[in-house]
Each structure stands twice: as structure tokens, then as C-alpha cells.
Design a protein around this motif. Structure first.
Motif, PDB file in Angstrom:
ATOM      1  N   ASN A   2     -69.523  56.910  47.932  1.00 45.48           N
ATOM      2  CA  ASN A   2     -69.110  55.720  47.438  1.00 45.48           C
ATOM      3  C   ASN A   2     -68.406  55.018  46.686  1.00 45.48           C
TER       4      ASN A   2
ATOM      5  N   GLU B 243     -60.310  51.484  47.134  1.00 45.05           N
ATOM      6  CA  GLU B 243     -60.347  50.502  48.406  1.00 45.05           C
ATOM      7  C   GLU B 243     -59.282  49.341  46.951  1.00 45.05           C
TER       8      GLU B 243
ATOM      9  N   SER C 298     -60.776  57.763  55.374  1.00 39.89           N
ATOM     10  CA  SER C 298     -59.580  56.572  55.489  1.00 39.89           C
ATOM     11  C   SER C 298     -58.400  55.547  54.693  1.00 39.89           C
ATOM     12  N   ARG C 299     -59.549  56.241  53.168  1.00 38.95           N
ATOM     13  CA  ARG C 299     -58.316  55.545  52.204  1.00 38.95           C
ATOM     14  C   ARG C 299     -57.352  56.027  51.440  1.00 38.95           C
TER      15      ARG C 299
ATOM     16  N   THR D  61     -65.102  56.918  55.957  1.00 38.56           N
ATOM     17  CA  THR D  61     -64.383  55.762  55.057  1.00 38.56           C
ATOM     18  C   THR D  61     -63.653  56.316  53.862  1.00 38.56           C
TER      19      THR D  61
END
Length: 317
Positions: free
Chosen positions: A123, A130, A154-155, A151
């Protein structure tokens, strides 16, 4: 790129770089026997080089610093002794990335063993992916991409290493050996399409590894007693189970023989599927259970891996 099956991947990287379209983070499945180590090493040198064209020049100050192992804008992070990568390790790395590049070029991060990131570490990294700092590139190399947080995946842009055809490996291997291949070696090129760098070492030494997939397949097709995994080799049997299920899925979906690990067994595998009335959904669910066992035993100490695998076999056989 010296490995012919990776030249298309290399051209993709060069094209994106020349067009200014490089992603700030790439996910590259770690497949050493397919050439991922060589590919990543050349890629890092390319990104750091101040005069690179189709490859790093090897002569500029940046290249010399990297070769000496002390480039100030290159960072690497990996698991220590198989332990989880902690949030503190990630935060320490990210803190360094806020510094201005020493060589006025790119900052490059190689994140190895990415599947071992703790949830908090993943995280923490997610926030940087991001909103990445300028001219910073992450090369993330997990052994299994499915074990990364969705997540996080996906980045990043996924870059899979191309798997060569059996014919391509045969041609490459014959060139490397400087002779015509034997029939056994040509068969091995089909069987080990995803491991050509290991294959050439086996051919040179004449010492082929134990073929767990063939042994498991032989027992299942002949309806004989299944192997008894031991602590020393149960993970080899787990990997063989995964590969055998993947082979059944290819056969079920009508894949060409050139795509199969065991093309000579295609008819027997088709009959096995008909006799058991298995479909792709069944096979896929059992494959996910294999991945689950691997993840459980990696994350929790004291689990009986051989017993978990035997119980899995009993569930679907």
C-alpha cells in the motif's frame, strides 16, 4: 538482445522509449530460465545510460558507475532470506527517490521478490505508483503476478517474456552447440519450451532433471498409485501438478501440438478428460487451489505441505 525469443520484447521497450511512452512501472514475471534476468539487467543499463540508442553504450559516466556497482540513481529492493518485504524498507526506498537525480537522468528501481511485499508495504508503494516522481522507473519482478495486490498490478504495465516455439529453441540450441541435435534433444526442446537456458546446461552436461510432470501424468493416465511427496520434493510435485493442470486446459481448449508440453500424450489426455468429464472450469478451480497451497505455505510456517498436496489430489481425482 542476444536471446532471439526476447528480441520482440526488447523492440517494444526501445520503441516506447524512443516515442517517450515508457510507463513509470513495469511488471515482469521472474522467469530466469527464459531469460528474464538478462533482459532486466540490459533494461536497467539502458535506462541509466546517458547516451543509449538501441542498448546502453557502456562507456559514459553513468554506465561506468553502474558497472562499478555504485550508481547513485539506481536502487534495488529484495526479500532477505525469504522474509516479507516490510513497510519500513519500502518507505526508506521511497524517501531516497525524492532526491534530485545525481546524474541528471533517470532514477531506476528494481523491486525483486515483489510477491513478498507485506500488505502495508504494498500500500505504501501504491501511493508512489499513483503519483510517481519525474523520470523514475520501477521494474517489478514477482515470481507470480497473481500474488500481487490487484490494485498494485493495475498501476503497472505487464511485460511478459515471449516463450519461443520448439522449432526456435531447436535452431538456437543447435547454433549454440555447433552441431545437429539428437532426437532426444529435439523432444526436450518441446518439453522445456519455457526453460531454454536451463535446457542448454542439461544438454551440455547430459544430466537432465527428474521429470515430475511426466511421472505424475504417467500415474494418472494409467490409474496407478499416486506419488508420495516428501518434505524435500513436495514443492516439485506441486509445480508438476500446476503444469499438468495447465496442460489439460490446453488440451481441453484444443491447443495445437506445438503449444503442448507433451504433444505425444495429446490423445491420452483427451481420453482422460472424457472419462473424468472434466471441463476447463474444474481444471481452473483446481489450479487456483494449487496456488492457494503455495501461498499458504509461504506465509505460514509449520504447515504440512506434502499432506496439503495429497489432500488436494484426493479432492479432484
Amino acid at each position: 538482445m542476444s536471446l532471439p525469443w526476447l528480441r520482440e520484447n526488447w523492440q517494444q521497450v526501445l520503441r516506447e522509449r524512443q516515442q517517450g511512452k515508457l510507463a513509470h512501472a513495469y511488471c515482469v514475471p521472474w522467469q530466469v530460465d527464459l531469460g528474464s534476468a538478462l533482459f532486466v539487467a540490459e533494461w536497467i543499463k539502458l535506462l541509466l545510460c546517458s547516451q543509449a540508442e538501441k542498448r546502453a553504450c557502456g562507456e559514459c559516466k553513468s554506465c561506468l558507475l553502474h558497472k562499478a556497482g555504485n550508481h547513485p540513481d539506481y536502487y534495488s529492493l529484495a526479500s532477505q532470506d525469504g522474509r516479507a518485504i516490510s513497510v519500513d524498507q519500502v518507505r526508506e526506498l521511497l524517501g531516497k527517490l525524492h532526491n534530485t537525480p545525481n546524474q541528471a537522468g533517470a532514477k531506476v528501481v528494481w523491486l525483486q521478490d515483489a510477491e513478498k511485499l507485506s500488505v502495508t508495504a504494498a500500500n505504501a508503494l501504491l501511493k508512489t505508483l499513483e503519483e510517481p516522481t519525474r523520470d523514475t522507473y520501477f521494474i517489478v519482478t514477482p515470481e507470480r503476478t497473481e500474488r500481487l495486490l490487484p490494485t498494485l498490478r493495475s498501476r503497472m504495465q505487464l511485460l511478459r517474456m515471449n516463450t519461443p516455439s520448439a522449432e526456435a529453441i531447436q535452431q538456437w540450441l543447435a547454433q549454440q552447440l555447433g552441431r545437429i541435435l539428437t532426437e532426444e534433444e529435439m523432444t526436450a526442446c518441446q518439453r522445456y519450451r519455457q526453460r531454454p537456458l536451463a535446457l542448454i546446461e542439461w544438454v551440455k552436461s547430459g544430466d537432465y532433471p527428474r521429470d515430475y510432470v511426466a511421472e505424475l501424468s504417467g500415474a494418472l493416465l494409467a490409474d496407478e498409485a499416486l506419488p508420495t511427496p516428501a518434505k524435500a520434493d513436495w514443492q516439485d510435485w506441486l509445480l508438476a501438478t500446476e503444469q499438468w493442470l495447465q496442460e489439460l486446459m490446453r488440451v481441453q481448449q484444443g491447443a495445437a501440438q506445438t503449444q503442448l508440453l507433451m504433444p505425444s500424450k495429446q490423445a491420452e489426455l483427451q481420453q482422460f478428460l472424457r472419462n473424468r468429464n472434466y471441463n476447463v472450469t474444474d481444471l481452473s478451480s483446481w489450479l487456483q487451489l494449487c496456488y492457494g497451497i503455495r501461498q499458504q505455505t509461504n506465509e505460514q510456517s509449520g504447515l504440512n505441505g506434502p499432506l496439503l498436496l495429497q489432500e488436494l489430489w484426493m479432492r479432484w481425482l
